[in-house]
Design a protein around this motif. Structure first.
Motif, PDB file in Angstrom:
ATOM      1  N   GLU A   9       0.767  -1.239  -0.018  1.00  0.00           N
ATOM      2  CA  GLU A   9      -0.012   0.019   0.061  1.00  0.00           C
ATOM      3  C   GLU A   9       0.837   1.218   0.162  1.00  0.00           C
ATOM      4  N   GLU A  13       1.501   4.336  -3.020  1.00  0.00           N
ATOM      5  CA  GLU A  13       1.298   5.649  -2.909  1.00  0.00           C
ATOM      6  C   GLU A  13       2.633   6.473  -3.047  1.00  0.00           C
ATOM      7  N   TRP A  14       3.763   5.910  -2.579  1.00  0.00           N
ATOM      8  CA  TRP A  14       5.117   6.344  -2.999  1.00  0.00           C
ATOM      9  C   TRP A  14       5.446   6.302  -4.529  1.00  0.00           C
ATOM     10  N   GLU A  16       2.978   6.459  -6.776  1.00  0.00           N
ATOM     11  CA  GLU A  16       2.207   7.501  -7.440  1.00  0.00           C
ATOM     12  C   GLU A  16       2.801   8.896  -7.602  1.00  0.00           C
TER      13      GLU A  16
END
Length: 90
Positions: A9, A13-14, A16
């Motif tokens: 998860e 995020e990183w 993106e």
């Protein structure tokens, strides 16, 4: 109580967040390493567990059995970047 985040998860995020900051080729390389190498090994692990120094050392040692030193260095660089990203946002 906050939900424990898994490595996958946080890594998504990183990654993106990197879109637009880095060249598309680099983005594709990061994505490929995450999906093809890192997620199968530690994707479902808690980010807190992965961030421990002893866990990182064991992971690096295990990778050296399958990959060249430079490849291991690049994989670990991505893992550490994801862990550092989590520390910065939380």
């Amino acid at each position: 109580m906050a939900k424990k985040k898994i490595f996958k998860e946080v890594a998504v995020e990183w990654l993106e967040g990197k879109r637009g900051e880095i060249k598309e080729m680099s983005f594709s390389t990061y994505e490929s390493v995450l999906v093809g190498v890192i997620f199968p090994i530690i994707g479902e692990e808690s980010i807190n567990k992965v961030s421990k120094k002893s866990y990182m050392e064991a992971l690096e040692s295990n990778l050296k059995n399958s990959y060249a030193d430079e490849t291991v260095y690049n994989i670990m660089r991505i893992v550490k970047a994801v862990v550092n990203f989590e520390r910065m946002v939380n």
